[in-house]
Design a protein around this motif. Structure first.
Motif, mmCIF file in Angstrom:
data_model
loop_
_atom_site.group_PDB
_atom_site.id
_atom_site.type_symbol
_atom_site.label_atom_id
_atom_site.label_comp_id
_atom_site.label_asym_id
_atom_site.label_seq_id
_atom_site.Cartn_x
_atom_site.Cartn_y
_atom_site.Cartn_z
ATOM 1 N N GLY A 87 4.874 -1.909 2.823
ATOM 2 C CA GLY A 87 4.406 -2.213 1.428
ATOM 3 C C GLY A 87 3.192 -2.847 1.295
ATOM 4 O O GLY A 87 2.640 -3.001 0.195
ATOM 5 N N ASN A 88 2.992 -3.359 2.716
ATOM 6 C CA ASN A 88 1.670 -4.294 2.633
ATOM 7 C C ASN A 88 0.442 -3.757 3.247
ATOM 8 O O ASN A 88 -0.535 -4.596 3.358
ATOM 9 N N ILE A 89 0.571 -2.370 3.871
ATOM 10 C CA ILE A 89 -0.589 -2.133 4.593
ATOM 11 C C ILE A 89 -1.266 -1.096 3.909
ATOM 12 O O ILE A 89 -1.070 -0.191 3.013
ATOM 13 N N TYR A 90 -2.617 -1.308 3.870
ATOM 14 C CA TYR A 90 -3.711 -0.511 2.952
ATOM 15 C C TYR A 90 -4.717 0.259 3.983
ATOM 16 O O TYR A 90 -5.428 -0.561 4.912
ATOM 17 N N GLU A 91 -5.204 1.070 3.405
ATOM 18 C CA GLU A 91 -6.230 1.778 4.250
ATOM 19 C C GLU A 91 -7.473 1.069 3.498
ATOM 20 O O GLU A 91 -7.239 0.626 2.303
ATOM 21 N N LEU A 92 -8.675 0.991 4.118
ATOM 22 C CA LEU A 92 -9.766 0.203 3.493
ATOM 23 C C LEU A 92 -10.049 0.748 2.210
ATOM 24 O O LEU A 92 -10.348 -0.585 1.462
ATOM 25 N N SER A 93 -10.505 1.865 1.836
ATOM 26 C CA SER A 93 -11.018 2.328 0.538
ATOM 27 C C SER A 93 -10.012 2.075 -0.356
ATOM 28 O O SER A 93 -10.302 1.464 -1.588
ATOM 29 N N ASP A 94 -8.591 2.233 -0.317
ATOM 30 C CA ASP A 94 -7.618 2.250 -1.216
ATOM 31 C C ASP A 94 -7.640 0.652 -1.565
ATOM 32 O O ASP A 94 -7.508 0.411 -2.627
ATOM 33 N N PHE A 95 -7.710 -0.155 -0.322
ATOM 34 C CA PHE A 95 -7.588 -1.474 -0.800
ATOM 35 C C PHE A 95 -8.726 -2.097 -1.665
ATOM 36 O O PHE A 95 -8.620 -3.014 -2.363
ATOM 37 N N LEU A 96 -9.942 -1.832 -1.035
ATOM 38 C CA LEU A 96 -11.271 -2.148 -1.952
ATOM 39 C C LEU A 96 -10.918 -1.895 -3.357
ATOM 40 O O LEU A 96 -11.612 -2.521 -4.179
ATOM 41 N N VAL A 97 -10.815 -0.593 -3.718
ATOM 42 C CA VAL A 97 -10.754 -0.170 -4.969
ATOM 43 C C VAL A 97 -9.839 -0.466 -5.869
ATOM 44 O O VAL A 97 -9.775 -0.961 -6.976
#
Length: 242
Positions: free
Chosen positions: A105-115
């Motif tokens: 639940g806490n891991i994100y791909e970079l673009s997903d996290f930024l946007v």
């Protein structure tokens, strides 16, 4: 925001500049980045090859290398998809069950996290040229990421983003698929690159270094006038206006 960075083994060994650029981008977005140098791999290569026991051993190390209370960001939709979608089959009803669910639940791909998490999409990046964006299978199908990279690229000064025919078609890498079925893999790469050239692109951009390696290999072998570049590397270019 404090985040932990996961650098996939593929990036660590072959594209280290992408890892350093990921840090630059995250710090530019206001994050405090920590990195555990003991981290290695998420276990995806072994998992995809059918060696589930080996994948579980590597995956166990991955879970123990990160905190269940931290946000984890990685420049790889492929690794993100592995953890979010396939760790269930490895760690359900094991001693790592609860930690696995927390990290999923806490891991994100970079673009997903930024946007979507930071709501930050302008870095003052500059890239003069025409490009197409390649939706990696993992980003599109496993992580449901489509608009986020395009939103980030739309804010890159000088960059014209073109439409790519058959964009949702795989590039042909697929890990060991490229080795076991070389002819099919090469034909798929050729189709992707031909479509990019037909669109008038000078660059192919994606979230996954593995896809880019597959396409760049075909490009280099055939001396074609186009190059691949990771999204993180694009976002770290220029910065003359911010």
């Amino acid at each position: 925001m404090k985040i932990e960075l996961f650098v996939p083994c593929f990036v660590d060994q072959l594209f280290p500049d992408t890892a350093f650029n990921t840090i630059k981008v995250l710090e530019k977005a206001g994050c405090k980045v920590s990195f555990n140098p003991n981290q290695t791999c998420c276990g995806q290569p072994a998992f995809n090859a059918g060696f589930w026991d080996d994948a579980k051993a590597v995956g166990s190390k991955f879970l123990n290398d990160f905190s269940e209370d931290s946000v984890i960001v990685t420049p790889s939709a492929s690794c993100t998809g592995m953890v979010k979608n396939y760790y269930n089959g490895l760690f359900t009803n094991t001693a790592l069950h609860n930690k696995c669910r927390a990290i999923q639940g806490n891991i994100y791909e970079l673009s997903d996290f930024l946007v979507n998490i930071l709501q930050f999409d302008y870095f003052g990046a500059e890239l003069d040229g025409k490009a197409v964006y390649h939706d990696s299978c993992a980003a599109l199908r496993e992580c449901k990421i489509r608009t986020e990279p395009r939103q980030l690229l739309s804010k890159v000064l000088g960059l014209e983003l073109l439409e790519l025919k058959d964009n949702e078609t795989c590039c042909g890498f697929g890990g060991t698929f490229a080795v076991k079925f070389e002819a099919i893999s090469t034909a798929m790469a050729q189709q992707k690159v031909d479509n990019a050239l037909a669109a008038g692109a000078e660059y192919i951009i994606s979230t996954d270094a593995s896809c880019l390696m597959q396409l760049q290999t075909y490009i280099d072998k055939n001396s074609l006038p186009i190059r691949t570049i990771h999204l993180a590397d694009v976002l770290a270019l220029g910065w003359g206006n911010v």
